[in-house]
Enzyme design. Structure first.
Site, PDB file in Angstrom:
ATOM      1  N   ARG A 113      -3.016   8.091 -10.547  1.00 37.07           N
ATOM      2  CA  ARG A 113      -4.183   8.219 -11.419  1.00 37.07           C
ATOM      3  C   ARG A 113      -5.441   8.660 -10.659  1.00 37.07           C
ATOM      4  O   ARG A 113      -6.470   8.926 -11.253  1.00 37.07           O
ATOM      5  CB  ARG A 113      -4.429   6.872 -12.140  1.00 37.07           C
ATOM      6  N   GLN A 127       8.328   1.795   2.623  1.00 36.00           N
ATOM      7  CA  GLN A 127       9.041   1.772   1.346  1.00 36.00           C
ATOM      8  C   GLN A 127       9.304   3.246   1.016  1.00 36.00           C
ATOM      9  O   GLN A 127       8.388   3.978   0.652  1.00 36.00           O
ATOM     10  CB  GLN A 127       8.174   1.118   0.257  1.00 36.00           C
ATOM     11  N   ARG A 181     -29.326  17.895  13.966  1.00 35.01           N
ATOM     12  CA  ARG A 181     -27.864  18.021  14.000  1.00 35.01           C
ATOM     13  C   ARG A 181     -27.333  17.189  15.173  1.00 35.01           C
ATOM     14  O   ARG A 181     -28.118  16.650  15.948  1.00 35.01           O
ATOM     15  CB  ARG A 181     -27.512  19.498  14.110  1.00 35.01           C
ATOM     16  N   ASN A 237     -45.821  19.982  24.750  1.00 33.48           N
ATOM     17  CA  ASN A 237     -46.243  20.370  23.406  1.00 33.48           C
ATOM     18  C   ASN A 237     -45.579  21.697  23.051  1.00 33.48           C
ATOM     19  O   ASN A 237     -45.730  22.687  23.775  1.00 33.48           O
ATOM     20  CB  ASN A 237     -47.757  20.510  23.331  1.00 33.48           C
ATOM     21  N   ALA A 270       0.824  -1.211   0.000  1.00 30.10           N
ATOM     22  CA  ALA A 270       0.000   0.000   0.000  1.00 30.10           C
ATOM     23  C   ALA A 270       0.854   1.255   0.000  1.00 30.10           C
ATOM     24  O   ALA A 270       0.497   2.270   0.592  1.00 30.10           O
ATOM     25  CB  ALA A 270      -0.919  -0.010   1.217  1.00 30.10           C
TER      26      ALA A 270
HETATM   27  C1  UD1 Z   1      -0.213  -4.565 -10.550  1.00 27.84           C
HETATM   28  C2  UD1 Z   1       0.517  -5.745 -11.216  1.00 27.84           C
HETATM   29  C3  UD1 Z   1      -0.318  -6.219 -12.390  1.00 27.84           C
HETATM   30  C4  UD1 Z   1      -1.708  -6.597 -11.918  1.00 27.84           C
HETATM   31  C5  UD1 Z   1      -2.358  -5.443 -11.158  1.00 27.84           C
HETATM   32  C6  UD1 Z   1      -3.636  -5.908 -10.511  1.00 27.84           C
HETATM   33  C7  UD1 Z   1       2.919  -5.397 -10.959  1.00 27.84           C
HETATM   34  C8  UD1 Z   1       4.153  -4.955 -11.617  1.00 27.84           C
HETATM   35  N1  UD1 Z   1       1.806  -5.320 -11.691  1.00 27.84           N
HETATM   36  O1  UD1 Z   1      -0.253  -3.508 -11.499  1.00 27.84           O
HETATM   37  O2  UD1 Z   1       0.283  -7.353 -12.983  1.00 27.84           O
HETATM   38  O3  UD1 Z   1      -2.505  -6.964 -13.023  1.00 27.84           O
HETATM   39  O4  UD1 Z   1      -1.498  -4.971 -10.120  1.00 27.84           O
HETATM   40  O5  UD1 Z   1      -4.354  -4.850  -9.926  1.00 27.84           O
HETATM   41  O6  UD1 Z   1       2.954  -5.838  -9.843  1.00 27.84           O
HETATM   42  N2  UD1 Z   1       2.746  -0.522  -4.602  1.00 27.84           N
HETATM   43  C9  UD1 Z   1       3.683  -0.288  -3.619  1.00 27.84           C
HETATM   44  N3  UD1 Z   1       4.913   0.191  -3.976  1.00 27.84           N
HETATM   45  C10 UD1 Z   1       5.249   0.459  -5.251  1.00 27.84           C
HETATM   46  C11 UD1 Z   1       4.293   0.222  -6.263  1.00 27.84           C
HETATM   47  C12 UD1 Z   1       3.040  -0.272  -5.901  1.00 27.84           C
HETATM   48  O7  UD1 Z   1       3.414  -0.516  -2.444  1.00 27.84           O
HETATM   49  O8  UD1 Z   1       6.394   0.887  -5.473  1.00 27.84           O
HETATM   50  C13 UD1 Z   1       1.408  -1.014  -4.221  1.00 27.84           C
HETATM   51  C14 UD1 Z   1       0.316  -0.033  -4.545  1.00 27.84           C
HETATM   52  O9  UD1 Z   1       0.061   0.816  -3.430  1.00 27.84           O
HETATM   53  C15 UD1 Z   1      -0.866  -0.935  -4.852  1.00 27.84           C
HETATM   54  C16 UD1 Z   1      -0.223  -2.230  -5.331  1.00 27.84           C
HETATM   55  O10 UD1 Z   1       1.125  -2.205  -4.944  1.00 27.84           O
HETATM   56  O11 UD1 Z   1      -1.644  -1.226  -3.706  1.00 27.84           O
HETATM   57  C17 UD1 Z   1      -0.335  -2.364  -6.847  1.00 27.84           C
HETATM   58  O12 UD1 Z   1       0.349  -1.276  -7.441  1.00 27.84           O
HETATM   59  P1  UD1 Z   1      -0.189  -0.556  -8.753  1.00 27.84           P
HETATM   60  O13 UD1 Z   1       0.732   0.524  -9.103  1.00 27.84           O
HETATM   61  O14 UD1 Z   1      -1.619  -0.235  -8.602  1.00 27.84           O
HETATM   62  O15 UD1 Z   1       0.025  -1.750  -9.794  1.00 27.84           O
HETATM   63  P2  UD1 Z   1      -0.739  -1.992 -11.139  1.00 27.84           P
HETATM   64  O16 UD1 Z   1      -0.175  -1.093 -12.184  1.00 27.84           O
HETATM   65  O17 UD1 Z   1      -2.192  -1.950 -10.937  1.00 27.84           O
HETATM   66 CA    CA Z   2      -3.555  -1.388  -9.211  1.00 29.71          CA
END
Ligand code: UD1
Ligand code: CA
Length: 456
Positions: free
Chosen positions: A18, A74, A332, A376, A12
């Site tokens: 986006r 991270q 409220r 009342n 997370a």
């Molecule tokens: C990722 C998968 C993709 C899959 C999709 C499903 C990878 C490379 N791709 O893509 O194959 O189909 O999820 O929803 O894994 N996150 C971190 N640190 C980072 C990057 C991401 O903690 O450096 C976390 C984000 O907070 C998120 C999750 O990992 O909860 C997924 O990251 P996101 O960037 O949404 O990956 P997708 O492009 O959706």
């Molecule tokens: Ca995602």
């Protein structure tokens, strides 16, 4: 940890670019609960013995929302693989579930089934997959002719043939911790985004002859990832449908489910009726036979048995059994309304108590008041609670009758069984069983109209 248990690691740390939001993505809410809480609840319900959450972007903000979990930071968002590396220190040798913070629709039963599949097949890794009509933007599952999973290829790294594949990676995996610890560090960032993709671990496992499985689920909605507000809306609509259907199957009448918005945190007893256009949120409890709506908003409130709330707003208040609120009341925060009491049209109330069987049927402001039983309150009564500097309380004891257009200038107490004549401005306490009249005496000027030449 017992054999059947597993650790859950939730990624997370991503910013969620986006979303175009100042808030981290996983703190966006669906049906009253943040995405991160949804997935944590699901993991716990599925049987996670321990949860680790990897946070990063605005990590402190996210961490503040977390309870009973280990947190890893991270610092730079270098990809999902890199995110998981940050949790390595917590990973044990047993099974680990890797989950994403942005898949709120996932159900605990699916995780349990996947875990079962992983164990009975003695897999080293299992990935949760689904077939999507529109697989755009998801990683694709590459299988050989025998159907064995070979690797996962991200959309932006996929060739045209691979883009045709409809089986997608949900981003949810099971790993045996001991092997994960050996191979996770072998990930590189040799891809279009220069990130460490967790998805690459599948290929590495394959090269090392480990056993990989794909657990394909039918209901692809469950693995839907939320990356932007449009997907957030789609996911919330699906969740709302689930919530409403759940209530209906347990004895609640919802007349227009598509136009009824009930948070996951709300409890409804059987035989309640929800009319169209209601928004019910927070820790609201609605007891048997209550009727809510149409067009009412209830937040963090208790609605008693058989109570009626019509075209009204009720916030952080307690409404007693059989009470009637509305149409067009505004409660409220901080009210306690007694049994069978009536708060009628255009009545505003805050921080007040209102006894059993009392009535304020129309056009009244009750602020910081304590109203007893069987009182009342006539039309147009104002509890004048604010002197420009401070708020004061008004006490109206049992069985009083407050006439129309009365101002009760607080602090003031109306003793029980008293009457206040219409149009009175009460500035001093009224003892028990008195009549208070405070208005200019009426004078009738005989013949005045004729004298003025106004008679028609
Ligand atoms: C990722 C998968 C993709 C899959 C999709 C499903 C990878 C490379 N791709 O893509 O194959 O189909 O999820 O929803 O894994 N996150 C971190 N640190 C980072 C990057 C991401 O903690 O450096 C976390 C984000 O907070 C998120 C999750 O990992 O909860 C997924 O990251 P996101 O960037 O949404 O990956 P997708 O492009 O959706
Ligand atoms: Ca995602």
């Amino acid at each position: 940890m017992d054999k059947a248990g597993f650790q859950g690691i939730i990624l997370a740390a991503g910013e969620g670019k986006r979303m175009f939001s100042k808030n981290p993505k996983v703190l966006h809410k669906l049906c009253g609960i943040t995405m991160i809480e949804h997935i944590m609840n699901t993991a716990k319900l599925a049987g996670a013995k321990e949860l680790i959450v990897v946070v990063g972007h605005k990590g402190e903000e996210v961490e503040r929302r977390l309870k009973d979990v280990k947190v890893s930071y991270q610092k730079e968002q270098l990809g999902t693989g890199h995110a998981l590396m940050q949790a390595l220190k917590y990973i044990k040798d047993n099974t680990v579930f890797v989950l994403c913070g942005d898949t709120p629709l996932l159900e605990a039963q699916t995780l349990r089934n996947m875990f079962e599949y992983h164990r009975t097949n003695n897999n080293h890794a299992t990935v949760l997959t689904a077939n999507l009509k529109d697989p755009y933007n998801y990683g694709r599952i590459i299988r050989n002719k025998q159907g064995q999973v070979l690797e996962i290829v991200e959309e932006r790294d996929a060739d045209t043939n691979q883009k045709e594949i409809t089986e997608i990676n949900s981003g949810i995996y099971l790993f045996e911790g001991s092997f994960l610890k050996t191979f996770l560090n072998k990930l590189d960032n040799d891809n279009d985004q220069g990130e460490y993709y967790l998805t690459d671990i599948i290929k590495i496992y394959k090269e090392n002859h480990l056993k990989i499985g794909a657990f394909l689920i039918e209901n692809s909605d469950e693995v839907m990832g939320v990356n932007n507000r449009l997907q957030l809306n789609v996911a919330e609509s699906l969740m709302r449908k689930r919530i409403n259907e759940g209530h209906m199957l347990k004895g609640v009448t919802i007349v227009d489910p598509l136009n009824t918005y009930i948070d996951l945190t709300v409890k409804l007893e059987k035989d309640t009726t929800i009319l169209p256009g209601c928004i019910i949120t927070g820790n609201t409890f609605v007891d048997e036979d209550a009727v809510i709506g149409p067009n009412s908003q209830i937040e963090g409130s208790h609605i008693g048995k058989g109570a009626v709330v019509k075209n009204s707003v009720v916030i952080d208040s307690f409404v007693g059994d059989g009470a009637s609120i509305g149409p067009f009341s505004n409660l409220r925060p901080g009210n306690v309304i007694g049994k069978s009491a009536k708060i009628g049209d255009f009545v505003e109330m805050k921080n007040s108590t209102f006894g059993d069987h009392s009535k304020a049927s129309h056009l009244t402001y009750i602020g910081d008041g304590d109203v007893g039983k069987n009182v009342n309150i006539g039309c147009g009564v104002v509890f004048v609670n604010y002197d420009g500097k401070e708020k004061h309380r008004t006490i109206v004891e049992d069985n009083c009758f407050i006439g129309c257009n009365v101002n009760l200038i607080s602090p003031v107490t109306i003793g029980k069984n008293s009457y206040i004549a219409a149009g009175t401005t009460v500035t001093k306490d009224v003892p028990e069983a008195n009549l208070a009249v405070g208005r200019a005496k009426q004078e009738n000027k005989e013949g005045w109209v004729k004298r003025k030449g106004l008679l028609k």
